[in-house]
Design a protein around this motif. Sequence first.
Motif, PDB file in Angstrom:
ATOM      1  N   ASP A 292     -53.301 -10.341 -11.976  1.00  0.00           N
ATOM      2  CA  ASP A 292     -53.036  -8.909 -11.911  1.00  0.00           C
ATOM      3  C   ASP A 292     -52.011  -8.649 -10.816  1.00  0.00           C
ATOM      4  O   ASP A 292     -52.273  -7.978  -9.825  1.00  0.00           O
ATOM      5  CB  ASP A 292     -54.321  -8.135 -11.637  1.00  0.00           C
ATOM      6  N   GLY A 293     -50.811  -9.183 -10.992  1.00  0.00           N
ATOM      7  CA  GLY A 293     -49.766  -9.025  -9.991  1.00  0.00           C
ATOM      8  C   GLY A 293     -48.823  -7.906 -10.358  1.00  0.00           C
ATOM      9  O   GLY A 293     -49.093  -7.097 -11.231  1.00  0.00           O
ATOM     10  N   ILE A 294     -47.692  -7.832  -9.667  1.00  0.00           N
ATOM     11  CA  ILE A 294     -46.710  -6.797  -9.958  1.00  0.00           C
ATOM     12  C   ILE A 294     -45.340  -7.435 -10.034  1.00  0.00           C
ATOM     13  O   ILE A 294     -45.168  -8.616  -9.758  1.00  0.00           O
ATOM     14  CB  ILE A 294     -46.718  -5.707  -8.869  1.00  0.00           C
ATOM     15  N   ILE A 295     -44.374  -6.630 -10.440  1.00  0.00           N
ATOM     16  CA  ILE A 295     -42.993  -7.071 -10.353  1.00  0.00           C
ATOM     17  C   ILE A 295     -42.689  -7.279  -8.873  1.00  0.00           C
ATOM     18  O   ILE A 295     -42.866  -6.376  -8.076  1.00  0.00           O
ATOM     19  CB  ILE A 295     -42.048  -6.007 -10.934  1.00  0.00           C
ATOM     20  N   TYR A 296     -42.242  -8.453  -8.516  1.00  0.00           N
ATOM     21  CA  TYR A 296     -42.052  -8.719  -7.093  1.00  0.00           C
ATOM     22  C   TYR A 296     -40.814  -9.565  -6.861  1.00  0.00           C
ATOM     23  O   TYR A 296     -40.231 -10.149  -7.772  1.00  0.00           O
ATOM     24  CB  TYR A 296     -43.281  -9.398  -6.486  1.00  0.00           C
ATOM     25  N   CYS A 297     -40.410  -9.635  -5.610  1.00  0.00           N
ATOM     26  CA  CYS A 297     -39.205 -10.353  -5.220  1.00  0.00           C
ATOM     27  C   CYS A 297     -39.483 -11.848  -5.117  1.00  0.00           C
ATOM     28  O   CYS A 297     -40.434 -12.270  -4.455  1.00  0.00           O
ATOM     29  CB  CYS A 297     -38.719  -9.809  -3.883  1.00  0.00           C
ATOM     30  N   THR A 298     -38.654 -12.658  -5.759  1.00  0.00           N
ATOM     31  CA  THR A 298     -38.817 -14.111  -5.758  1.00  0.00           C
ATOM     32  C   THR A 298     -37.735 -14.827  -4.964  1.00  0.00           C
ATOM     33  O   THR A 298     -37.864 -16.020  -4.696  1.00  0.00           O
ATOM     34  CB  THR A 298     -38.798 -14.644  -7.201  1.00  0.00           C
ATOM     35  N   SER A 299     -36.661 -14.122  -4.597  1.00  0.00           N
ATOM     36  CA  SER A 299     -35.570 -14.766  -3.858  1.00  0.00           C
ATOM     37  C   SER A 299     -34.774 -13.710  -3.106  1.00  0.00           C
ATOM     38  O   SER A 299     -34.663 -12.560  -3.543  1.00  0.00           O
ATOM     39  CB  SER A 299     -34.654 -15.550  -4.811  1.00  0.00           C
ATOM     40  N   LEU A 300     -34.214 -14.132  -1.959  1.00  0.00           N
ATOM     41  CA  LEU A 300     -33.491 -13.210  -1.089  1.00  0.00           C
ATOM     42  C   LEU A 300     -32.292 -13.912  -0.469  1.00  0.00           C
ATOM     43  O   LEU A 300     -32.341 -15.112  -0.193  1.00  0.00           O
ATOM     44  CB  LEU A 300     -34.393 -12.723   0.054  1.00  0.00           C
ATOM     45  N   SER A 301     -31.240 -13.143  -0.204  1.00  0.00           N
ATOM     46  CA  SER A 301     -30.113 -13.674   0.558  1.00  0.00           C
ATOM     47  C   SER A 301     -29.296 -12.524   1.132  1.00  0.00           C
ATOM     48  O   SER A 301     -28.926 -11.589   0.416  1.00  0.00           O
ATOM     49  CB  SER A 301     -29.206 -14.544  -0.315  1.00  0.00           C
ATOM     50  N   TRP A 302     -29.024 -12.595   2.445  1.00  0.00           N
ATOM     51  CA  TRP A 302     -28.088 -11.663   3.063  1.00  0.00           C
ATOM     52  C   TRP A 302     -26.665 -12.152   2.835  1.00  0.00           C
ATOM     53  O   TRP A 302     -26.417 -13.360   2.775  1.00  0.00           O
ATOM     54  CB  TRP A 302     -28.322 -11.576   4.564  1.00  0.00           C
ATOM     55  N   SER A 303     -25.741 -11.224   2.722  1.00  0.00           N
ATOM     56  CA  SER A 303     -24.330 -11.586   2.645  1.00  0.00           C
ATOM     57  C   SER A 303     -23.896 -12.179   3.982  1.00  0.00           C
ATOM     58  O   SER A 303     -24.581 -12.048   5.002  1.00  0.00           O
ATOM     59  CB  SER A 303     -23.482 -10.351   2.320  1.00  0.00           C
ATOM     60  N   ASN A 304     -22.745 -12.823   3.988  1.00  0.00           N
ATOM     61  CA  ASN A 304     -22.258 -13.528   5.167  1.00  0.00           C
ATOM     62  C   ASN A 304     -22.086 -12.615   6.376  1.00  0.00           C
ATOM     63  O   ASN A 304     -22.280 -13.027   7.524  1.00  0.00           O
ATOM     64  CB  ASN A 304     -20.936 -14.225   4.842  1.00  0.00           C
ATOM     65  N   ASP A 305     -21.711 -11.341   6.141  1.00  0.00           N
ATOM     66  CA  ASP A 305     -21.522 -10.417   7.263  1.00  0.00           C
ATOM     67  C   ASP A 305     -22.797  -9.646   7.615  1.00  0.00           C
ATOM     68  O   ASP A 305     -22.808  -8.830   8.531  1.00  0.00           O
ATOM     69  CB  ASP A 305     -20.385  -9.434   6.974  1.00  0.00           C
ATOM     70  N   GLY A 306     -23.863  -9.894   6.901  1.00  0.00           N
ATOM     71  CA  GLY A 306     -25.134  -9.260   7.215  1.00  0.00           C
ATOM     72  C   GLY A 306     -25.272  -7.823   6.777  1.00  0.00           C
ATOM     73  O   GLY A 306     -26.242  -7.146   7.118  1.00  0.00           O
ATOM     74  N   SER A 307     -24.338  -7.319   5.968  1.00  0.00           N
ATOM     75  CA  SER A 307     -24.368  -5.912   5.576  1.00  0.00           C
ATOM     76  C   SER A 307     -25.114  -5.664   4.275  1.00  0.00           C
ATOM     77  O   SER A 307     -25.546  -4.536   4.016  1.00  0.00           O
ATOM     78  CB  SER A 307     -22.939  -5.375   5.434  1.00  0.00           C
TER      79      SER A 307
END
Length: 337
Positions: A292-307
């Motif tokens: 009984d989960g939800i739509i969730y985040c499986t991967s993340l990445s910041w851009s090179n400049d952090g914006s």
Amino acid sequence: MTTARMVFRGTMRGHTDVITAIAMPTENNRMAVTASHDKSVIVWDLIKDGVTYGVHSHRLTGHTNVVQDVALSNCGRIAISASLDSTLHWNIDDGTLILRHRIVDRRQQLLSVAFSADNRKYALASSNGTINFTTVDDTTSSNVDAPHADRVSCVRFSPNASSSSKHVAVSGSWDQTLKVWDSSSNNLKLMHTLTGHSDRVNTVAVARDGTRCVSGGNDGLIMLWDMIQGKRLCSLETGYIIYALSMNPARDWVSVGTEESVMIWDLERESVIHELKTEEAEERVFNPYEEDGIIYCTSLSWSNDGSTLFCGYIDFIEKGRCEIDQALINGYQHPMH
């Protein structure tokens, strides 16, 4: 005190199953590469035109099983994808296959891959607790002498090629530990074993300076570590299973993907400064990891400049149905001061 204000910028659509990894080159802010359970890797040109944030440059196909991770060279010219079937080396410029590294032991599954800061070596994390350390030209390959006691869920190198920590790598495992490695020779030599988690470690991210890392997993804790001294700096409670982490290269922030939301933590103040939720996440739907989960985040990445933060999601059509509608990557941007 600066208040973070994350603004939704657009959606990139292309994968037809769970997005397992997002990679951004440190020397190019106009491209991204994603890996998916749909057995493919997509190279994106980031155009930032209205709600369309990126378009396909190449779709890299050749794997016969789900792709678990993808790593990019600093310049973004070479990619290595890790799958349950093998590892493939790609030329990003034209989307061609350079080399196929097959698994000798079919019971072994490759779960994570990372490039060294000098782009000469890469590490492969596997389900049998070992890490395979290989030169890019595939002339030298070896396993570590002190493997984990359970599957290695994530391996990452220090991204800083100019610092004294450029040869440092870290791995996280289901055995509840992290191991810090010295990669200055043709073998990974154990520097520290980091303990503190009470359940599986699912993900690890290394700071741009290469001296610190964060880890997260099933116990819901974010742990910040000094990799050089081998000690824990702080422990932060999220209350949810952590699936993905990414450290901001420009600020002392870490983005945290859980089954409830994406949280942006300020590590210095040890507090949440923003929380991102999708409309779809308000409705509980079926997913293969939780009954009984939800739509969730499986991967993340910041851009090179952090914006800009890129978030890969699991996205199902409706409750009780495990056919995939579309996997999404949502781009959020914070105006830098």
